[in-house]
Design an enzyme around this catalytic site. Structure first.
Site, PDB file in Angstrom:
ATOM      1  N   THR A 186       0.629  -1.752  -0.252  1.00  0.00           N
ATOM      2  CA  THR A 186       0.251  -0.196   0.058  1.00  0.00           C
ATOM      3  C   THR A 186       0.827   1.096   0.254  1.00  0.00           C
ATOM      4  OG1 THR A 186      -1.305   1.163   1.797  1.00  0.00           O
ATOM      5  CG2 THR A 186      -0.272  -0.418   2.272  1.00  0.00           C
ATOM      6  N   ASP A 187       0.291   2.074  -0.473  1.00  0.00           N
ATOM      7  CA  ASP A 187       0.845   3.448  -0.532  1.00  0.00           C
ATOM      8  C   ASP A 187       0.732   4.099   0.986  1.00  0.00           C
ATOM      9  OD1 ASP A 187      -1.634   4.275  -0.309  1.00  0.00           O
ATOM     10  OD2 ASP A 187      -1.532   5.984  -1.876  1.00  0.00           O
ATOM     11  N   GLU A 188       0.642   3.851   1.538  1.00  0.00           N
ATOM     12  CA  GLU A 188       0.466   3.921   3.521  1.00  0.00           C
ATOM     13  C   GLU A 188       1.722   3.648   4.419  1.00  0.00           C
ATOM     14  OE1 GLU A 188      -3.641   3.515   5.943  1.00  0.00           O
ATOM     15  OE2 GLU A 188      -4.439   2.644   3.445  1.00  0.00           O
ATOM     16  N   LYS A 228       2.475  -2.942   7.452  1.00  0.00           N
ATOM     17  CA  LYS A 228       2.559  -3.430   5.786  1.00  0.00           C
ATOM     18  C   LYS A 228       4.042  -3.671   5.643  1.00  0.00           C
ATOM     19  CE  LYS A 228       0.456  -4.857   2.737  1.00  0.00           C
ATOM     20  NZ  LYS A 228      -0.513  -5.995   2.582  1.00  0.00           N
ATOM     21  N   TYR A 266      -1.985  -0.490  11.209  1.00  0.00           N
ATOM     22  CA  TYR A 266      -1.677  -1.209   9.487  1.00  0.00           C
ATOM     23  C   TYR A 266      -0.503  -0.709   8.751  1.00  0.00           C
ATOM     24  CZ  TYR A 266      -3.169  -1.413   4.793  1.00  0.00           C
ATOM     25  OH  TYR A 266      -3.553  -1.754   3.360  1.00  0.00           O
TER      26      TYR A 266
HETATM   27  P1  NAD Z   1      -9.453  -7.718   2.491  1.00  0.00           P
HETATM   28  O1  NAD Z   1      -9.283  -7.135   3.932  1.00  0.00           O
HETATM   29  O2  NAD Z   1     -10.623  -7.177   1.697  1.00  0.00           O
HETATM   30  O3  NAD Z   1      -8.936  -9.289   2.182  1.00  0.00           O
HETATM   31  C1  NAD Z   1      -8.160 -10.156   2.482  1.00  0.00           C
HETATM   32  C2  NAD Z   1      -7.669 -10.954   2.465  1.00  0.00           C
HETATM   33  O4  NAD Z   1      -6.944 -11.937   2.732  1.00  0.00           O
HETATM   34  C3  NAD Z   1      -9.493 -11.829   3.166  1.00  0.00           C
HETATM   35  O5  NAD Z   1     -10.012 -13.166   2.399  1.00  0.00           O
HETATM   36  C4  NAD Z   1      -8.677 -12.473   3.949  1.00  0.00           C
HETATM   37  O6  NAD Z   1      -9.776 -13.656   4.625  1.00  0.00           O
HETATM   38  C5  NAD Z   1      -7.455 -12.795   3.454  1.00  0.00           C
HETATM   39  N1  NAD Z   1      -6.627 -13.230   4.709  1.00  0.00           N
HETATM   40  C6  NAD Z   1      -6.390 -12.955   5.775  1.00  0.00           C
HETATM   41  N2  NAD Z   1      -5.152 -12.993   7.306  1.00  0.00           N
HETATM   42  C7  NAD Z   1      -4.961 -14.015   6.974  1.00  0.00           C
HETATM   43  C8  NAD Z   1      -4.687 -15.075   6.877  1.00  0.00           C
HETATM   44  N3  NAD Z   1      -3.530 -15.149   8.055  1.00  0.00           N
HETATM   45  N4  NAD Z   1      -4.372 -16.581   5.654  1.00  0.00           N
HETATM   46  C9  NAD Z   1      -4.340 -15.948   5.106  1.00  0.00           C
HETATM   47  N5  NAD Z   1      -5.679 -15.389   3.904  1.00  0.00           N
HETATM   48  C10 NAD Z   1      -6.091 -14.091   5.232  1.00  0.00           C
HETATM   49  O7  NAD Z   1      -7.911  -6.536   1.535  1.00  0.00           O
HETATM   50  P2  NAD Z   1      -8.097  -6.233   0.368  1.00  0.00           P
HETATM   51  O8  NAD Z   1      -8.837  -4.349   0.545  1.00  0.00           O
HETATM   52  O9  NAD Z   1      -7.966  -6.542  -0.903  1.00  0.00           O
HETATM   53  O10 NAD Z   1      -6.151  -5.682   0.188  1.00  0.00           O
HETATM   54  C11 NAD Z   1      -6.000  -6.906  -0.537  1.00  0.00           C
HETATM   55  C12 NAD Z   1      -3.692  -6.121  -0.390  1.00  0.00           C
HETATM   56  O11 NAD Z   1      -3.996  -5.045  -0.794  1.00  0.00           O
HETATM   57  C13 NAD Z   1      -3.952  -6.140   1.217  1.00  0.00           C
HETATM   58  O12 NAD Z   1      -2.141  -6.954   1.234  1.00  0.00           O
HETATM   59  C14 NAD Z   1      -3.635  -4.529   1.301  1.00  0.00           C
HETATM   60  O13 NAD Z   1      -2.757  -4.598   2.304  1.00  0.00           O
HETATM   61  C15 NAD Z   1      -3.512  -3.992  -0.211  1.00  0.00           C
HETATM   62  N6  NAD Z   1      -4.197  -2.973  -0.576  1.00  0.00           N
HETATM   63  C16 NAD Z   1      -5.008  -2.604  -0.211  1.00  0.00           C
HETATM   64  C17 NAD Z   1      -5.626  -1.621  -0.647  1.00  0.00           C
HETATM   65  C18 NAD Z   1      -7.094  -1.036  -0.420  1.00  0.00           C
HETATM   66  O14 NAD Z   1      -7.196   0.029  -0.775  1.00  0.00           O
HETATM   67  N7  NAD Z   1      -8.101  -2.121  -0.407  1.00  0.00           N
HETATM   68  C19 NAD Z   1      -4.841  -0.149  -1.303  1.00  0.00           C
HETATM   69  C20 NAD Z   1      -3.600  -0.953  -1.317  1.00  0.00           C
HETATM   70  C21 NAD Z   1      -2.894  -2.074  -1.091  1.00  0.00           C
HETATM   71  P1  TYD Z   2     -11.003   3.859   4.315  1.00  0.00           P
HETATM   72  O1  TYD Z   2     -11.844   3.310   3.138  1.00  0.00           O
HETATM   73  O2  TYD Z   2     -10.688   3.691   5.715  1.00  0.00           O
HETATM   74  O3  TYD Z   2      -9.583   3.698   3.868  1.00  0.00           O
HETATM   75  P2  TYD Z   2      -7.835   4.718   4.257  1.00  0.00           P
HETATM   76  O4  TYD Z   2      -7.806   4.898   5.605  1.00  0.00           O
HETATM   77  O5  TYD Z   2      -7.029   3.266   4.376  1.00  0.00           O
HETATM   78  O6  TYD Z   2      -8.000   5.585   3.328  1.00  0.00           O
HETATM   79  O7  TYD Z   2     -10.704   5.497   5.028  1.00  0.00           O
HETATM   80  C1  TYD Z   2     -10.921   6.238   3.547  1.00  0.00           C
HETATM   81  C2  TYD Z   2     -11.081   7.872   4.438  1.00  0.00           C
HETATM   82  O8  TYD Z   2     -12.027   8.097   5.073  1.00  0.00           O
HETATM   83  C3  TYD Z   2     -10.071   8.141   5.198  1.00  0.00           C
HETATM   84  O9  TYD Z   2      -9.568   9.572   5.183  1.00  0.00           O
HETATM   85  C4  TYD Z   2     -10.809   7.492   6.746  1.00  0.00           C
HETATM   86  C5  TYD Z   2     -12.526   8.466   6.196  1.00  0.00           C
HETATM   87  N1  TYD Z   2     -13.700   8.068   6.863  1.00  0.00           N
HETATM   88  C6  TYD Z   2     -14.156   8.407   7.108  1.00  0.00           C
HETATM   89  O10 TYD Z   2     -14.187   9.879   7.334  1.00  0.00           O
HETATM   90  N2  TYD Z   2     -15.555   7.656   7.834  1.00  0.00           N
HETATM   91  C7  TYD Z   2     -15.596   6.468   7.707  1.00  0.00           C
HETATM   92  O11 TYD Z   2     -16.649   5.273   8.535  1.00  0.00           O
HETATM   93  C8  TYD Z   2     -14.514   5.584   7.221  1.00  0.00           C
HETATM   94  C9  TYD Z   2     -14.330   4.177   7.394  1.00  0.00           C
HETATM   95  C10 TYD Z   2     -13.374   5.808   6.900  1.00  0.00           C
END
Ligand code: NAD
Ligand code: TYD
Length: 353
Positions: A134-136, A163, A159
């Protein structure tokens, strides 16, 4: 049937993982795609019902922290590639339960790396360990500037720190053992199948139910949003064409302050739901800010654009409408997910704010 490549996708039942699995299963019938997922609250096999009968798809319910379980998967399928997405992924949950993030994101990644090195025993020809991050990890920006691949890590939440640690471990295994690793760091994703605890699906779901929209702080924080299919496409490209030991930033070139995004969502949903103009905005409720809330994320993705020819394709307004329509026509998916655990989470997260 013998497959040209046998690729484990970890976290394939989650949001982004399910889009990656589908893309690979359909694009590469000559690859076997092994979805390794322990099915936490965020994992849902319903995400893959359209492809789960394909001959090149298989599911293994295994925890990435389980050394024996992961080693068995390597041996059973003679795995030669990993795309690692399994993680605890929600910042708010990392504030209330940080140790779960340390376990899955750090220990789990270390276990996968260790199993890969042990199974491949220094023969890394045609092997690849792709870590999706992630970019975070880069921390928080002010009003100006962008994250580059060279930006120093400065994670601020449990988080992002977990990461960042996993990224460091992946690079260290690349450096020390010569493991052919590649990493990408992506901005916020949105689209179908995202668990309704993240901003966009939570607010869609609350608007439908006419529930309050809990905006943290003043809603001025900025995120860069990318449609999930565009991320899945970048992952496919990086897996095949990315350079070993390299990092690629992926972003939507699409920055929105939370409040402007929420207002757009309200307006779009006024018309989709045939409500009065402005009706949904009345649901906006400013609540206590998130602890340590990162102000702004913004990605410079010129490296992947120039070196691999990728760019974000989906215009935000178009992606948002597709997303809204998906949630409206998959209300059963949403209801199934809002089971006991979700109710308890929602209460703890929002009722005291
Ligand atoms: P998500 O939370 O929707 O899904 C995570 C998946 O991992 C789930 O299916 C869960 O069952 C599985 N999982 C969790 N713990 C596990 C374990 N111990 N063993 C096996 N499986 C396990 O997550 P997402 O939003 O799809 O993100 C996927 C990846 O992309 C993550 O690594 C996240 O850091 C990265 N990412 C997400 C975003 C975003 O905006 N969602 C952005 C950038 C990077
Ligand atoms: P989120 O979807 O949790 O992603 P991230 O924290 O990884 O960027 O949140 C996106 C933005 O929205 C973040 O600045 C937090 C804000 N947010 C709210 O204001 N209310 C909410 O209930 C949630 C879940 C997020």
């Amino acid at each position: 049937m013998s497959f040209e490549k046998r690729i484990v996708v970890t976290g394939g039942a989650g949001f982004i993982g399910s889009h990656v699995v589908r893309k690979l299963v359909l694009n590469y019938p000559n690859y076997q795609i092994i979805n390794v997922d322990v099915l936490t609250y965020a994992g849902n096999l319903e995400n893959l019902v359209d492809i789960d009968q394909k001959a090149n798809y298989v599911f293994e319910k295994v925890d990435i922290c389980d050394q024996e379980g992961i080693s068995n998967v390597f041996a059973k399928y003679n795995v030669n590639g990993i795309i690692h997405l399994a993680a605890e992924s929600h910042v708010d949950r990392s504030i209330s339960d940080p140790l779960a993030f340390i376990q899955t994101n750090i220990v789990g990644t270390a276990n996968l790396l260790n199993c890969a090195v042990a199974f491949w025993r220094n023969d890394f020809t045609d092997k690849r360990f792709y870590h999706v991050s992630t970019d975070e990890v880069y921390g928080s920006l002010g009003d100006e500037g962008f994250f580059l691949e060279s930006t120093p890590y400065d994670p601020k939440s449990p988080y992002s720190a977990s990461k960042a640690s996993s990224d460091h471990l992946v690079r260290a295994f690349g450096h020390t053992y010569g493991l052919p690793i590649v990493i990408s760091n992506c901005s916020n994703n949105y689209g179908p199948n995202q668990f309704p605890e993240k901003l966009i699906p939570l607010f869609i779901s609350n608007i439908v139910a006419k529930k309050d929209l809990p905006v943290y702080g003043k809603g001025e924080n900025v995120r860069d949003w990318l449609y999930v299919e565009d991320h899945a496409e970048a992952i496919d490209l990086i897996y095949h064409n990315g350079e070993n030991q390299e990092t690629y930033n992926i972003g939507g070139e699409n920055e929105w302050s939370n409040i402007n995004l929420i207002k757009l969502l309200c307006t779009e949903m006024d018309s989709v739901l045939n409500r009065e103009s402005g009706e949904n905005e009345e649901l906006i409720s400013y609540v206590k800010d998130r602890a340590g809330h990162d102000f702004r994320y913004a990605i410079d993705c010129s490296k992947i654009k120039h070196e691999l020819g990728w760019s974000p394709k989906t215009r935000f307004e178009e992606g948002l409408i597709k997303t809204i329509k998906w949630y409206l026509s998959n209300s059963e998916w949403v209801e199934n997910i809002k089971s006991g655990e979700y109710q308890a989470y929602y209460k703890a997260q929002y009722e005291s704010r």
